[in-house]
Design an enzyme around this catalytic site. Structure first.
Site, mmCIF file in Angstrom:
data_model
loop_
_atom_site.group_PDB
_atom_site.id
_atom_site.type_symbol
_atom_site.label_atom_id
_atom_site.label_comp_id
_atom_site.label_asym_id
_atom_site.label_seq_id
_atom_site.Cartn_x
_atom_site.Cartn_y
_atom_site.Cartn_z
ATOM 1 N N ASN A 150 0.800 -1.228 0.000
ATOM 2 C CA ASN A 150 0.000 0.000 0.000
ATOM 3 C C ASN A 150 0.836 1.284 0.000
ATOM 4 O OD1 ASN A 150 0.717 -0.468 2.711
ATOM 5 N ND2 ASN A 150 -1.039 0.687 3.444
ATOM 6 N N LYS A 173 12.046 -8.382 0.760
ATOM 7 C CA LYS A 173 10.983 -9.094 0.051
ATOM 8 C C LYS A 173 9.741 -8.210 -0.008
ATOM 9 C CE LYS A 173 7.361 -11.374 0.459
ATOM 10 N NZ LYS A 173 6.745 -11.065 -0.809
ATOM 11 N N GLY A 226 2.552 -5.315 7.490
ATOM 12 C CA GLY A 226 1.507 -6.010 6.750
ATOM 13 C C GLY A 226 0.321 -6.284 7.650
ATOM 14 N N SER A 227 -0.439 -7.296 7.315
ATOM 15 C CA SER A 227 -1.671 -7.562 8.060
ATOM 16 C C SER A 227 -1.354 -8.191 9.427
ATOM 17 C CB SER A 227 -2.557 -8.511 7.255
ATOM 18 O OG SER A 227 -1.882 -9.731 7.071
ATOM 19 N N GLY A 231 1.515 -10.884 10.440
ATOM 20 C CA GLY A 231 2.458 -10.366 11.431
ATOM 21 C C GLY A 231 2.558 -11.270 12.655
ATOM 22 N N GLU A 248 4.693 -4.216 12.186
ATOM 23 C CA GLU A 248 3.723 -3.109 12.159
ATOM 24 C C GLU A 248 2.515 -3.597 11.377
ATOM 25 O OE1 GLU A 248 3.540 -0.417 13.795
ATOM 26 O OE2 GLU A 248 5.511 -0.653 14.714
ATOM 27 N N CYS A 282 -2.817 2.055 6.520
ATOM 28 C CA CYS A 282 -2.981 1.461 7.846
ATOM 29 C C CYS A 282 -3.530 2.494 8.818
ATOM 30 C CB CYS A 282 -1.652 0.908 8.339
ATOM 31 S SG CYS A 282 -0.343 2.119 8.239
ATOM 32 N N GLN A 329 -8.238 -7.656 -3.210
ATOM 33 C CA GLN A 329 -8.651 -6.512 -2.389
ATOM 34 C C GLN A 329 -10.107 -6.149 -2.698
ATOM 35 O OE1 GLN A 329 -7.191 -5.499 0.464
ATOM 36 N NE2 GLN A 329 -7.646 -3.423 -0.175
ATOM 37 N N GLU A 382 -10.724 -4.648 10.325
ATOM 38 C CA GLU A 382 -10.064 -3.744 9.383
ATOM 39 C C GLU A 382 -10.637 -4.006 7.991
ATOM 40 O OE1 GLU A 382 -5.897 -4.361 8.249
ATOM 41 O OE2 GLU A 382 -5.558 -2.222 8.511
ATOM 42 N N GLU A 461 8.921 2.799 14.149
ATOM 43 C CA GLU A 461 9.680 3.049 12.928
ATOM 44 C C GLU A 461 9.865 4.549 12.768
ATOM 45 O OE1 GLU A 461 9.470 -0.003 9.848
ATOM 46 O OE2 GLU A 461 7.313 0.194 10.087
HETATM 47 P P1 NAD Z 1 0.140 -9.048 4.052
HETATM 48 O O1 NAD Z 1 0.244 -9.409 5.480
HETATM 49 O O2 NAD Z 1 -0.718 -9.885 3.177
HETATM 50 O O3 NAD Z 1 1.581 -9.055 3.366
HETATM 51 C C1 NAD Z 1 2.642 -8.250 3.857
HETATM 52 C C2 NAD Z 1 3.953 -8.853 3.396
HETATM 53 O O4 NAD Z 1 4.135 -10.119 4.050
HETATM 54 C C3 NAD Z 1 4.019 -9.153 1.893
HETATM 55 O O5 NAD Z 1 5.316 -8.912 1.418
HETATM 56 C C4 NAD Z 1 3.704 -10.641 1.840
HETATM 57 O O6 NAD Z 1 4.208 -11.282 0.688
HETATM 58 C C5 NAD Z 1 4.417 -11.123 3.084
HETATM 59 N N1 NAD Z 1 3.925 -12.414 3.581
HETATM 60 C C6 NAD Z 1 2.700 -12.960 3.427
HETATM 61 N N2 NAD Z 1 2.648 -14.157 4.030
HETATM 62 C C7 NAD Z 1 3.870 -14.383 4.581
HETATM 63 C C8 NAD Z 1 4.430 -15.434 5.331
HETATM 64 N N3 NAD Z 1 3.721 -16.512 5.644
HETATM 65 N N4 NAD Z 1 5.703 -15.319 5.744
HETATM 66 C C9 NAD Z 1 6.432 -14.220 5.457
HETATM 67 N N5 NAD Z 1 5.961 -13.190 4.735
HETATM 68 C C10 NAD Z 1 4.682 -13.258 4.301
HETATM 69 O O7 NAD Z 1 -0.319 -7.497 4.010
HETATM 70 P P2 NAD Z 1 -0.674 -6.611 2.739
HETATM 71 O O8 NAD Z 1 -2.011 -7.026 2.209
HETATM 72 O O9 NAD Z 1 0.476 -6.576 1.800
HETATM 73 O O10 NAD Z 1 -0.779 -5.149 3.395
HETATM 74 C C11 NAD Z 1 -1.950 -4.651 3.973
HETATM 75 C C12 NAD Z 1 -1.867 -4.704 5.480
HETATM 76 O O11 NAD Z 1 -0.715 -4.003 5.910
HETATM 77 C C13 NAD Z 1 -3.022 -4.034 6.188
HETATM 78 O O12 NAD Z 1 -3.461 -4.844 7.248
HETATM 79 C C14 NAD Z 1 -2.439 -2.743 6.722
HETATM 80 O O13 NAD Z 1 -3.063 -2.221 7.862
HETATM 81 C C15 NAD Z 1 -1.035 -3.154 7.004
HETATM 82 N N6 NAD Z 1 -0.139 -2.013 7.045
HETATM 83 C C16 NAD Z 1 0.353 -1.615 8.264
HETATM 84 C C17 NAD Z 1 1.175 -0.496 8.354
HETATM 85 C C18 NAD Z 1 1.755 -0.061 9.682
HETATM 86 O O14 NAD Z 1 2.757 0.643 9.685
HETATM 87 N N7 NAD Z 1 1.152 -0.432 10.792
HETATM 88 C C19 NAD Z 1 1.509 0.209 7.189
HETATM 89 C C20 NAD Z 1 0.986 -0.223 5.973
HETATM 90 C C21 NAD Z 1 0.170 -1.345 5.910
#
Ligand code: NAD
Length: 482
Positions: A150, A173, A226-227, A231, A248, A282, A329, A382, A461
């Site tokens: 995002n 990655k 990520g999500s 996480g 995060e 986020c 999405q 979310e 961060e």
């Molecule tokens: P996601 O969790 O699907 O993916 C994030 C990253 O993790 C990607 O690179 C993905 O390939 C990797 N990933 C997925 N499965 C994995 C695994 N099993 N092992 C290791 N890596 C893996 O999230 P997304 O859809 O890319 O992003 C959206 C989410 O990110 C939302 O929930 C949003 O709130 C969050 N986000 C948080 C912040 C913050 O700073 N708090 C900022 C931006 C986005």
């Protein structure tokens, strides 16, 4: 058409574990490029390249590393418009916002470049005579960086820049829906004096290369955004391996509108927080909590403001929001829209003349709803799309209770003219970033960024705080003299 590539030890390779076409979410008939997927063996090579580069990079002085970061900043600045356009075409963020995001990346590199010559560490008095005791920061080693789609430029750079200035090397990655943008960023950095292997880019699926990076490589630390579901898994693996990590994650951010709020100021900030980037930040405003006395006027002002929102192709410079990023999405967000249509009542909807969707893309019409209880999934989960839910509060105390009634704690805002109410909110809102008369999104790069509760693993961060994560503190003691 662009093809993704891996960048390992300064060499470009095309991995062979499969490929997928990338279509433009603003107009899915347009194919933007092809992603080539890596396997575990590519990840091992990247880790080894980062490990080989570590001694040389960590032994440079901070000033020397800072000089290279400044060159990376200059290279990124020179390519700002092209990179922004590619990212807009890949994941649908409007071009005006995307250019701003690249500029943020440039500023982050400049900011952390300067950290190379900042004194850090303390001299600590010893209980013994003739002992000099002090602390210094040392790098962690090879850091794994896992990023979402995002903020395809800013998030990778807000991890890379502090990691590098502290003397670490990196395996990065990126998310599947931002791989072309990631490849272009690496191409830009490859033109600078960054030594081979200091940054390594691996393109592939999280479930495969992300997992291999976490479970099978000997990396020394992980920074993940990520999500929350992903996480939690990242945190579990890192905790078991006893390596440093930061995760995060998601948010369900509230904007609170008190009875004395200046609605002319509050409404544009809330609309921007909820609907820019199609709600895919986020820190997006996902819950709007309005004190009952202000509710009728607020609803009217929100209706008016939303009727003027322009939803359009991400490359249209006047787009307020574009499509959501991908088919998956779209499916997820539309399931919440369907739920809203079934269970809630519409407060306001984009469409009164402002909407113009002339293309075949993943467009979701911005929607604000009310009439559901505070435990409803629209209020608790979310959504990560342009859907906001309005709740009414009896008074300030009730508004703060509602604000805190979530497992998340990333960002929260209050709109008020009353200093006591503002200060009370700053004290009591359970969020890592709390703001008054400002939207929930938009925290600056020089300030710490991160959440409380289930939004974060509690490090921060950006700003000076990032340096704490990417380094370890060594306590040194020297006996001198007779
Ligand atoms: P996601 O969790 O699907 O993916 C994030 C990253 O993790 C990607 O690179 C993905 O390939 C990797 N990933 C997925 N499965 C994995 C695994 N099993 N092992 C290791 N890596 C893996 O999230 P997304 O859809 O890319 O992003 C959206 C989410 O990110 C939302 O929930 C949003 O709130 C969050 N986000 C948080 C912040 C913050 O700073 N708090 C900022 C931006 C986005």
């Amino acid at each position: 058409m662009m093809h993704s590539r891996n960048w390992i030890g300064g060499e470009w390779t095309t991995p062979q574990e499969g490929e997928t076409a990338v279509s433009n979410p603003s107009d899915i008939k347009e194919q933007v490029g092809v992603i080539h997927l890596s396997g575990a063996s590519d990840v091992f090579q990247a880790e080894q390249a980062a490990r080989n580069a570590f001694p040389g990079w960590s032994r440079l002085t901070g000033a020397q590393r800072g000089e290279i970061l400044l060159r990376m900043a200059a290279a990124l600045e020179a390519e700002r418009d092209g990179l922004a356009e590619l990212a807009s075409r890949e994941m649908g963020k409007p071009i005006a916002e995307m250019k701003g995001e690249v500029t943020r990346g440039v500023n982050l590199l400049k900011y952390y470049a300067a950290e190379g010559v900042r004194a850090f560490g303390n001299v600590i008095p010893s209980n013994e005579s003739h002992v000099l005791q002090y602390t210094r920061r040392v790098p962690l080693g090879v850091v794994g960086i896992i990023t979402p789609w995002n903020f395809p430029v800013a998030i990778p750079i807000w991890k890379l820049a502090p990691a590098l200035i502290c003397g670490n090397t990196v395996v990065w990655k990126p998310a599947e829906f931002a791989c072309l943008t990631a490849t272009r960023i690496a191409e830009i950095f490859a033109k600078t004096e960054l030594p081979p292997g200091v940054v390594n880019l691996i393109i592939g699926k999280g479930s495969k290369v992300g997992q291999a990076l976490l479970s099978e490589c000997r990396i020394d630390a992980v920074s993940f955004t990520g999500s929350s579901a992903t996480g939690a898994g990242v945190a579990e693996i890192c905790a078991k391996r006893n390596i440093k990590y930061q995760t995060e994650m998601g948010g369900k951010n509230a904007a609170v509108v008190l009875g004395d709020a200046d609605l002319e100021r509050a409404v544009p900030a809330i609309v921007s927080g909820a609907f820019r980037s199609a709600g895919q930040k986020c820190t997006a405003t996902s819950r709007i909590i309005v004190e009952r006395s202000a509710a009728p006027a607020f609803r009217e002002a929100l209706r008016k403001a939303m009727s003027g929102i322009r939803i359009a192709h991400a490359l249209d410079p006047s787009a307020y929001l574009g499509p959501v990023a991908s088919a998956s999405q779209y499916e997820t967000v539309m399931s919440f829209v369907d739920l809203a249509r079934k269970d809630a009542e519409t407060v306001a909807e984009c469409g009164g003349g402002g909407a113009s969707i002339e293309h075949d893309g993943y467009y979701v019409t911005p929607l604000a709803v009310s009439g559901v209880g505070d435990g409803h999934p629209l209020v608790q989960e979310e959504i990560f799309g342009p859907v906001a839910v309005v709740l009414e509060a009896e008074d300030v105390s009730h508004a703060i209770d509602l604000c805190n009634k979530t497992v998340y704690g990333l960002s929260a805002s209050v709109f008020t003219q009353n200093l006591s109410s503002a200060l009370r909110f700053l004290d009591e809102a359970e969020a890592g970033m709390v703001r008054v008369n400002l939207e929930t999104a938009g925290v600056e790069y020089q300030a710490p960024f991160g959440g409380m509760k289930q939004s974060s693993s509690h490090t921060r961060e950006q700003g000076q705080a990032a340096l704490d994560f990417y380094s370890a503190v060594k306590t040194c003691a020297i006996k001198y003299g007779g």
